[in-house]
Design a protein around this motif. Structure first.
Motif, PDB file in Angstrom:
ATOM      1  N   ALA A 185       0.828  -1.207   0.000  1.00  0.00           N
ATOM      2  CA  ALA A 185       0.000   0.000   0.000  1.00  0.00           C
ATOM      3  C   ALA A 185       0.865   1.261   0.000  1.00  0.00           C
ATOM      4  N   ILE A 186       1.951   1.235   0.776  1.00  0.00           N
ATOM      5  CA  ILE A 186       2.848   2.394   0.843  1.00  0.00           C
ATOM      6  C   ILE A 186       3.510   2.637  -0.506  1.00  0.00           C
ATOM      7  N   LEU A 187       4.022   1.576  -1.115  1.00  0.00           N
ATOM      8  CA  LEU A 187       4.681   1.711  -2.412  1.00  0.00           C
ATOM      9  C   LEU A 187       3.704   2.239  -3.460  1.00  0.00           C
ATOM     10  N   ASP A 188       2.471   1.786  -3.377  1.00  0.00           N
ATOM     11  CA  ASP A 188       1.456   2.238  -4.328  1.00  0.00           C
ATOM     12  C   ASP A 188       1.156   3.723  -4.138  1.00  0.00           C
ATOM     13  N   LYS A 189       1.004   4.146  -2.889  1.00  0.00           N
ATOM     14  CA  LYS A 189       0.693   5.553  -2.613  1.00  0.00           C
ATOM     15  C   LYS A 189       1.830   6.480  -3.038  1.00  0.00           C
ATOM     16  N   LEU A 190       3.069   6.026  -2.854  1.00  0.00           N
ATOM     17  CA  LEU A 190       4.230   6.855  -3.173  1.00  0.00           C
ATOM     18  C   LEU A 190       4.717   6.647  -4.607  1.00  0.00           C
ATOM     19  N   GLN A 191       4.101   5.678  -5.303  1.00  0.00           N
ATOM     20  CA  GLN A 191       4.486   5.354  -6.682  1.00  0.00           C
ATOM     21  C   GLN A 191       5.973   5.000  -6.763  1.00  0.00           C
ATOM     22  N   LEU A 192       6.385   4.113  -5.863  1.00  0.00           N
ATOM     23  CA  LEU A 192       7.763   3.634  -5.822  1.00  0.00           C
ATOM     24  C   LEU A 192       7.791   2.166  -6.214  1.00  0.00           C
ATOM     25  N   ARG A 193       8.977   1.688  -6.625  1.00  0.00           N
ATOM     26  CA  ARG A 193       9.099   0.327  -7.125  1.00  0.00           C
ATOM     27  C   ARG A 193       9.342  -0.708  -6.037  1.00  0.00           C
ATOM     28  N   ASP A 194      10.217  -0.352  -5.059  1.00  0.00           N
ATOM     29  CA  ASP A 194      10.652  -1.373  -4.123  1.00  0.00           C
ATOM     30  C   ASP A 194      11.143  -0.762  -2.809  1.00  0.00           C
ATOM     31  N   ARG A 195      11.636  -1.619  -1.898  1.00  0.00           N
ATOM     32  CA  ARG A 195      12.063  -1.200  -0.564  1.00  0.00           C
ATOM     33  C   ARG A 195      13.240  -0.229  -0.629  1.00  0.00           C
ATOM     34  N   THR A 196      14.133  -0.429  -1.599  1.00  0.00           N
ATOM     35  CA  THR A 196      15.294   0.455  -1.694  1.00  0.00           C
ATOM     36  C   THR A 196      14.863   1.871  -2.034  1.00  0.00           C
ATOM     37  N   GLN A 197      13.974   2.017  -3.001  1.00  0.00           N
ATOM     38  CA  GLN A 197      13.471   3.344  -3.331  1.00  0.00           C
ATOM     39  C   GLN A 197      12.723   3.946  -2.152  1.00  0.00           C
ATOM     40  N   LEU A 198      12.010   3.114  -1.399  1.00  0.00           N
ATOM     41  CA  LEU A 198      11.288   3.598  -0.233  1.00  0.00           C
ATOM     42  C   LEU A 198      12.252   4.133   0.820  1.00  0.00           C
ATOM     43  N   ALA A 199      13.354   3.428   1.038  1.00  0.00           N
ATOM     44  CA  ALA A 199      14.353   3.888   2.011  1.00  0.00           C
ATOM     45  C   ALA A 199      14.952   5.221   1.586  1.00  0.00           C
ATOM     46  N   ILE A 200      15.295   5.350   0.299  1.00  0.00           N
ATOM     47  CA  ILE A 200      15.849   6.605  -0.193  1.00  0.00           C
ATOM     48  C   ILE A 200      14.843   7.739  -0.050  1.00  0.00           C
ATOM     49  N   PHE A 201      13.583   7.457  -0.344  1.00  0.00           N
ATOM     50  CA  PHE A 201      12.528   8.461  -0.178  1.00  0.00           C
ATOM     51  C   PHE A 201      12.493   8.943   1.269  1.00  0.00           C
ATOM     52  N   TYR A 202      12.606   8.009   2.193  1.00  0.00           N
ATOM     53  CA  TYR A 202      12.587   8.372   3.612  1.00  0.00           C
ATOM     54  C   TYR A 202      13.806   9.213   3.980  1.00  0.00           C
ATOM     55  N   TYR A 203      14.985   8.790   3.491  1.00  0.00           N
ATOM     56  CA  TYR A 203      16.202   9.540   3.777  1.00  0.00           C
ATOM     57  C   TYR A 203      16.103  10.963   3.258  1.00  0.00           C
ATOM     58  N   GLU A 204      15.563  11.113   2.056  1.00  0.00           N
ATOM     59  CA  GLU A 204      15.469  12.429   1.446  1.00  0.00           C
ATOM     60  C   GLU A 204      14.450  13.318   2.146  1.00  0.00           C
ATOM     61  N   SER A 205      13.600  12.726   2.979  1.00  0.00           N
ATOM     62  CA  SER A 205      12.605  13.521   3.694  1.00  0.00           C
ATOM     63  C   SER A 205      13.234  14.388   4.774  1.00  0.00           C
ATOM     64  N   GLY A 206      14.515  14.112   5.114  1.00  0.00           N
ATOM     65  CA  GLY A 206      15.189  14.900   6.133  1.00  0.00           C
ATOM     66  C   GLY A 206      14.994  14.365   7.530  1.00  0.00           C
ATOM     67  N   ARG A 207      14.367  13.198   7.671  1.00  0.00           N
ATOM     68  CA  ARG A 207      14.158  12.628   9.001  1.00  0.00           C
ATOM     69  C   ARG A 207      15.406  11.896   9.463  1.00  0.00           C
ATOM     70  N   VAL A 208      15.613  11.863  10.760  1.00  0.00           N
ATOM     71  CA  VAL A 208      16.742  11.163  11.354  1.00  0.00           C
ATOM     72  C   VAL A 208      16.253   9.847  11.927  1.00  0.00           C
ATOM     73  N   LEU A 209      16.889   8.756  11.560  1.00  0.00           N
ATOM     74  CA  LEU A 209      16.475   7.448  12.047  1.00  0.00           C
ATOM     75  C   LEU A 209      16.941   7.225  13.471  1.00  0.00           C
ATOM     76  N   ARG A 210      16.060   6.757  14.314  1.00  0.00           N
ATOM     77  CA  ARG A 210      16.431   6.393  15.690  1.00  0.00           C
ATOM     78  C   ARG A 210      16.930   4.970  15.697  1.00  0.00           C
ATOM     79  N   ARG A 211      18.043   4.746  16.390  1.00  0.00           N
ATOM     80  CA  ARG A 211      18.589   3.396  16.481  1.00  0.00           C
ATOM     81  C   ARG A 211      17.882   2.613  17.565  1.00  0.00           C
TER      82      ARG A 211
END
Length: 211
Positions: A185-211
């Motif tokens: 559902a997420i990939l469809d909403k964002l029109q992305l192909r796969d998990r790698t593109q999804l990760a890059i999309f998240y990184y580009e959002s400017g959010r900081v990942l919590r470990r």
């Protein structure tokens, strides 16, 4: 495995052909020397994988990859380059490339091709370590504009951390099937192909990942 090799250095092309065909089960179906040849040869030869450089005259590997993937979305493109530029990495992943590895590590080429053939995405350690830098670029995107729920945003953050569906399911107390449904559902909403593109999309959002 049928591989099309494209690089503007003819010696590199010849060396790659020798290395790959020494495997016995890999055939280099053709060699090209710029992006325009990559587009034409891909259409003619229909290889299993296109192994291609990025910086080339007339047309770059990124421009060629974009044209090829627009015409044939299932095309598998593995970039082999000496350049570790953020822009190249983001564009390669964004257009749907299956991998990005460095020429300096010739021993990784055959394993990378085999992984891509099996449907995996392959990015060298040097590429993965660049992702935190990409995270800090640009302003923060508001995910709500894409119609994502709080749960979907939470799941996307875990994908960006590199967790598998099983690990996400355990973390969120969901079944793996439910995680897969959320991810689709997420990939469809964002029109992305796969998990790698999804990760890059998240990184580009400017959010900081919590470990």
């Amino acid at each position: 495995m049928r591989v099309l090799v494209v690089d503007d250095d003819r010696l590199v092309c010849a060396s790659l052909k020798t290395i790959l065909e020494a495997e016995g089960d890999i055939e280099v179906v053709a060699m090209g020397y710029d992006g325009s040849e990559a587009v034409a040869l891909y259409s003619q030869k229909q290889p299993d994988i296109l192994l291609m450089d990025i910086r080339m005259e007339k047309m770059t590997g990124l421009q060629a990859g974009e044209q090829i993937l627009q015409a044939e979305p299932q095309a598998k493109i593995l970039y082999l380059t000496t350049f570790l530029d953020d822009e190249y990495i983001v564009r390669a992943i964004g257009l749907g490339a299956k991998g990005y590895i460095l020429k300096q590590k010739f021993e990784s080429i055959v394993p990378a091709l085999r992984a891509v053939q099996m449907g995996q995405n392959v990015f060298g350690d040097e590429i993965v370590t660049k992702l935190p830098e990409l995270m800090a670029q640009g302003g923060q995107k508001e995910f709500s504009q894409y119609g994502l729920s709080a749960r979907e945003e939470e799941l996307m953050a875990l994908v960006a951390k590199g967790l598998s569906n099983r690990e996400i399911a355990a973390r969120l107390y969901l079944s793996e099937g439910t995680v897969r449904n959320y991810l689709s559902a997420i990939l469809d909403k964002l029109q992305l192909r796969d998990r790698t593109q999804l990760a890059i999309f998240y990184y580009e959002s400017g959010r900081v990942l919590r470990r």
